[in-house]
Design a protein around this motif. Sequence first.
Motif, mmCIF file in Angstrom:
data_model
loop_
_atom_site.group_PDB
_atom_site.id
_atom_site.type_symbol
_atom_site.label_atom_id
_atom_site.label_comp_id
_atom_site.label_asym_id
_atom_site.label_seq_id
_atom_site.Cartn_x
_atom_site.Cartn_y
_atom_site.Cartn_z
ATOM 1 N N LEU A 126 0.754 -1.189 -0.085
ATOM 2 C CA LEU A 126 0.055 0.039 0.011
ATOM 3 C C LEU A 126 0.814 1.405 -0.327
ATOM 4 C CD1 LEU A 126 -2.510 1.617 0.265
ATOM 5 C CD2 LEU A 126 -2.631 1.107 2.745
ATOM 6 N N VAL A 127 1.649 1.263 0.854
ATOM 7 C CA VAL A 127 2.744 2.538 1.055
ATOM 8 C C VAL A 127 3.285 2.544 -0.427
ATOM 9 C CG1 VAL A 127 4.494 3.578 2.129
ATOM 10 C CG2 VAL A 127 2.839 2.403 3.392
ATOM 11 N N LYS A 128 4.046 1.634 -0.766
ATOM 12 C CA LYS A 128 4.753 2.111 -2.154
ATOM 13 C C LYS A 128 3.586 2.596 -3.169
ATOM 14 C CE LYS A 128 7.617 -0.421 -5.655
ATOM 15 N NZ LYS A 128 8.165 -1.780 -5.875
ATOM 16 N N LYS A 129 2.372 1.943 -3.310
ATOM 17 C CA LYS A 129 1.572 2.419 -4.224
ATOM 18 C C LYS A 129 1.120 4.037 -4.082
ATOM 19 C CE LYS A 129 -1.006 -2.143 -4.638
ATOM 20 N NZ LYS A 129 -0.447 -2.479 -5.937
ATOM 21 N N LEU A 130 0.757 4.253 -2.697
ATOM 22 C CA LEU A 130 0.755 5.660 -2.532
ATOM 23 C C LEU A 130 2.129 6.743 -2.881
ATOM 24 C CD1 LEU A 130 -0.809 5.385 1.101
ATOM 25 C CD2 LEU A 130 -1.968 6.200 -1.025
ATOM 26 N N ASN A 131 3.087 6.045 -2.453
ATOM 27 C CA ASN A 131 4.215 6.926 -3.035
ATOM 28 C C ASN A 131 4.282 6.803 -4.702
ATOM 29 O OD1 ASN A 131 6.839 5.359 -0.772
ATOM 30 N ND2 ASN A 131 4.942 7.037 -0.514
ATOM 31 N N GLY A 132 3.987 6.022 -5.450
ATOM 32 C CA GLY A 132 3.754 6.090 -6.819
ATOM 33 C C GLY A 132 2.838 6.976 -7.333
ATOM 34 N N LEU A 133 1.721 7.344 -6.392
ATOM 35 C CA LEU A 133 0.660 8.312 -6.825
ATOM 36 C C LEU A 133 1.005 9.657 -6.310
ATOM 37 C CD1 LEU A 133 -2.304 5.801 -5.906
ATOM 38 C CD2 LEU A 133 -1.648 6.739 -8.503
ATOM 39 N N GLY A 134 1.990 9.930 -5.806
ATOM 40 C CA GLY A 134 2.516 11.173 -5.183
ATOM 41 C C GLY A 134 1.843 11.431 -3.770
ATOM 42 N N ALA A 135 1.966 10.625 -2.972
ATOM 43 C CA ALA A 135 1.424 10.533 -1.700
ATOM 44 C C ALA A 135 2.607 10.261 -0.608
ATOM 45 C CB ALA A 135 0.085 10.129 -1.286
ATOM 46 N N LYS A 136 2.727 10.771 0.410
ATOM 47 C CA LYS A 136 3.379 10.119 1.700
ATOM 48 C C LYS A 136 2.492 9.675 2.869
ATOM 49 C CE LYS A 136 7.243 11.202 4.730
ATOM 50 N NZ LYS A 136 8.062 12.115 5.135
ATOM 51 N N ALA A 137 2.835 8.688 3.077
ATOM 52 C CA ALA A 137 2.042 7.861 4.242
ATOM 53 C C ALA A 137 2.732 8.082 5.802
ATOM 54 C CB ALA A 137 2.100 6.394 4.000
ATOM 55 N N PHE A 138 1.684 8.557 6.569
ATOM 56 C CA PHE A 138 1.834 8.927 7.968
ATOM 57 C C PHE A 138 1.224 7.530 8.723
ATOM 58 C CE2 PHE A 138 2.792 12.819 6.086
ATOM 59 C CZ PHE A 138 3.843 13.039 6.738
ATOM 60 N N THR A 139 1.829 6.977 9.973
ATOM 61 C CA THR A 139 1.191 6.072 10.688
ATOM 62 C C THR A 139 0.959 6.369 12.006
ATOM 63 O OG1 THR A 139 3.001 4.869 11.046
ATOM 64 C CG2 THR A 139 2.189 4.366 8.988
ATOM 65 N N ALA A 140 0.254 5.432 12.881
ATOM 66 C CA ALA A 140 0.121 5.845 14.339
ATOM 67 C C ALA A 140 1.437 5.806 15.119
ATOM 68 C CB ALA A 140 -0.842 4.759 15.105
ATOM 69 N N GLU A 141 2.308 4.867 14.410
ATOM 70 C CA GLU A 141 3.667 4.563 14.974
ATOM 71 C C GLU A 141 4.651 5.927 14.934
ATOM 72 O OE1 GLU A 141 1.673 1.454 15.350
ATOM 73 O OE2 GLU A 141 2.144 2.366 13.524
ATOM 74 N N MET A 142 4.164 7.166 14.158
ATOM 75 C CA MET A 142 5.130 8.092 13.841
ATOM 76 C C MET A 142 4.588 9.223 14.966
ATOM 77 S SD MET A 142 5.116 8.096 9.645
ATOM 78 C CE MET A 142 5.940 6.690 8.771
ATOM 79 N N ILE A 143 3.651 8.910 15.725
ATOM 80 C CA ILE A 143 3.372 9.622 16.751
ATOM 81 C C ILE A 143 4.087 9.513 18.177
ATOM 82 C CG2 ILE A 143 1.410 10.647 18.036
ATOM 83 C CD1 ILE A 143 -0.498 10.044 15.696
ATOM 84 N N PRO A 144 4.450 10.279 18.729
ATOM 85 C CA PRO A 144 5.111 9.853 20.111
ATOM 86 C C PRO A 144 4.116 9.252 21.130
ATOM 87 C CG PRO A 144 5.741 12.265 19.467
ATOM 88 C CD PRO A 144 4.827 11.908 18.602
ATOM 89 N N PRO A 145 4.644 8.262 21.765
ATOM 90 C CA PRO A 145 3.359 7.446 22.505
ATOM 91 C C PRO A 145 2.706 8.230 23.287
ATOM 92 C CG PRO A 145 5.524 6.268 22.335
ATOM 93 C CD PRO A 145 5.919 7.664 21.663
ATOM 94 N N GLY A 146 3.446 9.356 24.001
ATOM 95 C CA GLY A 146 2.914 10.060 25.045
ATOM 96 C C GLY A 146 1.706 10.870 24.688
ATOM 97 N N ARG A 147 2.207 11.630 23.324
ATOM 98 C CA ARG A 147 1.173 12.435 22.651
ATOM 99 C C ARG A 147 -0.089 11.642 22.256
ATOM 100 N NH1 ARG A 147 0.274 17.308 20.310
ATOM 101 N NH2 ARG A 147 -1.869 17.481 19.953
ATOM 102 N N LEU A 148 0.150 10.361 21.694
ATOM 103 C CA LEU A 148 -0.985 9.528 21.577
ATOM 104 C C LEU A 148 -1.939 8.985 22.486
ATOM 105 C CD1 LEU A 148 -1.689 7.819 18.671
ATOM 106 C CD2 LEU A 148 -0.514 5.854 19.400
ATOM 107 N N LEU A 149 -1.296 8.862 23.567
ATOM 108 C CA LEU A 149 -2.149 8.592 24.757
ATOM 109 C C LEU A 149 -2.902 9.898 25.121
ATOM 110 C CD1 LEU A 149 -2.655 6.094 26.605
ATOM 111 C CD2 LEU A 149 -1.084 6.803 28.208
ATOM 112 N N ARG A 150 -2.571 10.981 25.028
ATOM 113 C CA ARG A 150 -3.263 12.075 25.344
ATOM 114 C C ARG A 150 -4.497 12.287 24.648
ATOM 115 N NH1 ARG A 150 1.954 14.458 26.436
ATOM 116 N NH2 ARG A 150 2.026 15.454 24.311
ATOM 117 N N GLU A 151 -4.379 11.535 23.448
ATOM 118 C CA GLU A 151 -5.630 11.965 22.567
ATOM 119 C C GLU A 151 -6.686 11.114 22.843
ATOM 120 O OE1 GLU A 151 -5.643 14.133 20.112
ATOM 121 O OE2 GLU A 151 -3.710 14.635 20.259
#
Length: 327
Positions: free
Chosen positions: A209-234
């Motif tokens: 999926l991510v490679k397909k998105l890159n090929g279509l001109g999009a960058k992927a962001f995931t839950a793991e790219m959010i600091p754990p403390g900030r994620l828990l505050r949400e």
Amino acid sequence: MPVRVGIPRYLGYFTFYPLWKTFFEEIGLEVITSPPTNQQILNDGVAEAVNDACIPIKLYHGHVVAIKDQVDVLFVPRFVKVRKLETETFCPKFLGLPDLLRASINNLPELLDTRVELTSGRFELFRIAREIGERFGVSLARITRAYILACQALRRYRGLMCKGMLSDDALECMEKGNQASKRQNLGELSIAVLGYPYLVYDHFINMDLVKKLNGLGAKAFTAEMIPPGRLLREAKNMPKQMFWYYSNRAIHAAYYYLKKKRVDGIIHVTAFACGPDAMLDRLMEMESKKWGRMPFLTLSIDEETGTGGVDTRLEAFIDMLKRRSVK
């Protein structure tokens, strides 16, 4: 010859692998992982698992089949709780996974089905490490050193993903001991790709999926790219938490990206026939409409999903976002 411990490359692998790998190696065991998911692993999983199992559980069975004859012990932890959210636990199939395997697959090696429940105190993870180490006759001093190094490895892994790396890039970086090149293009669009990590990061089952998105001109962001403390505050955005660990992480990540307005759209990768995931999908869709009418796409995956349908839906979604951005 050291004891060979097998770690299937699925489910908790994408969240905790550096922790377990480092610990086992530091106490003198040889770690063997199953290969990346392929068609044979999928076929074996479908054949061995019960018919009504979701695709992640079927794939885990396939990974076990792929590795069971190469190891002395299979590490299949029984995940219960890892965060102090009152009602949060793991999916029942996680809790019963060792029993499912024993009932479904013949000629299994010994299963090391350590119970992982980290809410009893600060040193609960060390207690688990000590229990495993003593099972293999390792001294307390060596267990302690292995535990410290394992925790450091897990922190580094999570830190690399918080800097924008995907799971396989972060693991490659740790293996090589240097900065691995990121595989994502910058892209003119930013897409939050959310869901359970074993669907988001397994290239075979999500059809790269991510490679397909890159090929279509999009960058992927995931839950793991959010600091754990900030994620828990949400979590405060929800009057009541969902019951499942990975479901909560996904919806908390959705709130983060919706509030920050750092993405142009959200794609939820979901497993067909997964009850918790069906609830998560509907909640995520409703919240996307509520917070600024964020474009939202559901990609439902099972063993019959084909690349053609996924490609068509992705292309239409990205095309819609590009048209929307120029209005």
